[in-house]
Design a protein around this motif. Structure first.
Motif, mmCIF file in Angstrom:
data_model
loop_
_atom_site.group_PDB
_atom_site.id
_atom_site.type_symbol
_atom_site.label_atom_id
_atom_site.label_comp_id
_atom_site.label_asym_id
_atom_site.label_seq_id
_atom_site.Cartn_x
_atom_site.Cartn_y
_atom_site.Cartn_z
ATOM 1 N N PRO A 1 -16.859 4.759 0.140
ATOM 2 C CA PRO A 1 -16.035 4.540 1.336
ATOM 3 C C PRO A 1 -16.625 5.077 2.633
ATOM 4 O O PRO A 1 -16.207 4.663 3.713
ATOM 5 N N ARG B 1 0.833 -1.206 0.000
ATOM 6 C CA ARG B 1 0.000 0.000 0.000
ATOM 7 C C ARG B 1 0.868 1.257 0.000
ATOM 8 O O ARG B 1 0.425 2.332 0.409
ATOM 9 N N LYS C 1 -4.139 -0.006 5.973
ATOM 10 C CA LYS C 1 -5.433 -0.397 5.404
ATOM 11 C C LYS C 1 -6.524 0.410 6.078
ATOM 12 O O LYS C 1 -6.681 0.396 7.289
ATOM 13 N N ASP D 1 -10.675 1.472 6.354
ATOM 14 C CA ASP D 1 -12.067 1.058 6.091
ATOM 15 C C ASP D 1 -12.946 2.025 6.860
ATOM 16 O O ASP D 1 -13.448 1.741 7.954
ATOM 17 N N CYS E 1 1.126 2.953 3.323
ATOM 18 C CA CYS E 1 -0.106 3.405 3.999
ATOM 19 C C CYS E 1 -0.790 2.224 4.669
ATOM 20 O O CYS E 1 -0.642 1.084 4.248
ATOM 21 N N GLU F 1 -11.932 -2.379 2.212
ATOM 22 C CA GLU F 1 -11.053 -1.233 2.419
ATOM 23 C C GLU F 1 -11.366 -0.114 1.418
ATOM 24 O O GLU F 1 -11.891 -0.342 0.331
ATOM 25 N N ASP F 2 -11.058 1.098 1.850
ATOM 26 C CA ASP F 2 -11.424 2.284 1.082
ATOM 27 C C ASP F 2 -10.910 2.244 -0.344
ATOM 28 O O ASP F 2 -11.571 2.746 -1.268
ATOM 29 N N ALA F 3 -9.742 1.648 -0.557
ATOM 30 C CA ALA F 3 -9.155 1.627 -1.897
ATOM 31 C C ALA F 3 -10.013 0.831 -2.879
ATOM 32 O O ALA F 3 -9.945 1.053 -4.088
ATOM 33 N N LEU F 4 -10.824 -0.102 -2.349
ATOM 34 C CA LEU F 4 -11.680 -0.930 -3.206
ATOM 35 C C LEU F 4 -13.162 -0.591 -3.051
ATOM 36 O O LEU F 4 -14.003 -1.211 -3.698
ATOM 37 N N ASP F 5 -13.454 0.369 -2.173
ATOM 38 C CA ASP F 5 -14.839 0.695 -1.823
ATOM 39 C C ASP F 5 -15.317 1.873 -2.676
ATOM 40 O O ASP F 5 -14.762 2.973 -2.612
#
Length: 271
Positions: free
Chosen positions: A28, A7, A12, A14, A10, A21-25
């Motif tokens: 978010p 990352r 993880k 959420d 950074c 997790e925010d990166a996939l949400d």
């Protein structure tokens, strides 16, 4: 803030704590299942059907009606879209249309042998002093008496007139029957082709009699089946008598040549 190599240092994150997790949400800050990429399921009308699958997203309705409310103007249990008579209550088996009862005796026309005269249910809708000679069934008119012909001829015997008069009366009182097929049958004595010709002539003679009683010709058809459709054994005299018969079938005028139903011996004819 400590994080992982994959990352880029950074941690993880959420934010909405929905397990994604925010990166996939895609949403978010709003919790939602992974199946919708972390976004909440939208159900504007709160009927349990998601907006994406709800044909009426702003009106609550059951899932079996695609989320739309069941509209039943006549309160007969059929949705207006499926109700042939949406403003008149009627049973499901009649597509939501009410029973017709011309004489208001409580016996619906479809089984009323005297549609224009009031009578009790146990007398087929006819007055008590009248013995009805025709019984109505969903697909046929059952004559309570045989249709007789002159021996080996196509001419109708006069002793059959009372029964045929009743058949004519019932047809005239029931305009909802689009077409009545007169079907004549013989036993297996004689040549098959001769029997077919004899039965055809007899069916035509019965049809002509009904026409003479003011039944419109376009509501009548005549079919001679000969010995091809027995309802009993031809090995006994009683069986042959049962096979010699005339039937009155209620048919769709757009349908093929009607098939004589296999049933218990009913009205018949003499050879």
């Amino acid at each position: 803030v400590p994080g992982t190599l994959e990352r880029n240092g950074c941690e993880k994150m959420d934010t909405d704590s929905d397990g994604l997790e925010d990166a996939l949400d895609m949403c978010p800050v709003e919790p939602g299942p992974a199946s919708s990429q972390g976004c909440p399921l939208r159900d504007t009308d709160k009927d349990g059907t998601e907006d994406d699958s709800d044909t009426c997203p702003n009106e609550a309705g059951p899932p079996e009606n695609q989320g739309c409310p069941v509209r039943d103007a006549d309160k007969d249990g059929l949705d207006n879209d499926k109700d042939a008579c949406p403003n008149e209550a009627g049973p499901v088996e009649r597509d939501g249309c009410p029973e017709t009862d011309t004489d208001k005796d409580g016996v619906p026309n479809r089984i009323d042998s005297c549609a224009n005269e009031a009578g009790p249910y146990d007398n087929l809708g006819c007055p008590q002093h009248i013995y009805p000679l025709v019984v109505l069934h969903p697909t046929r008119l059952e004559a309570r008496g045989k249709i007789y012909f002159e021996p080996a001829q196509t001419r109708v015997s006069s002793r059959s007139n009372p029964v045929l008069d009743w058949v004519a009366q019932v047809i005239l009182e029931h305009p909802e029957f689009p077409l009545i097929a007169v079907g004549a049958h013989t036993d297996d004595r004689g040549l098959p082709e001769a029997n077919r010709q004899l039965s055809q002539g007899r069916a035509a003679a019965v049809r002509q009699y009904l026409i003479s009683k003011n039944v419109p010709p376009e509501r009548l058809a005549a079919y001679g089946y000969g010995q091809d459709r027995p309802i009993d054994s031809n090995l006994t005299s009683v069986g042959r008598e049962n096979n010699r018969r005339v039937e009155f079938l209620i048919v769709d005028p757009q349908a093929e040549k009607p098939v004589s139903p296999r049933r218990e011996p009913g009205s018949g004819e003499t050879r």
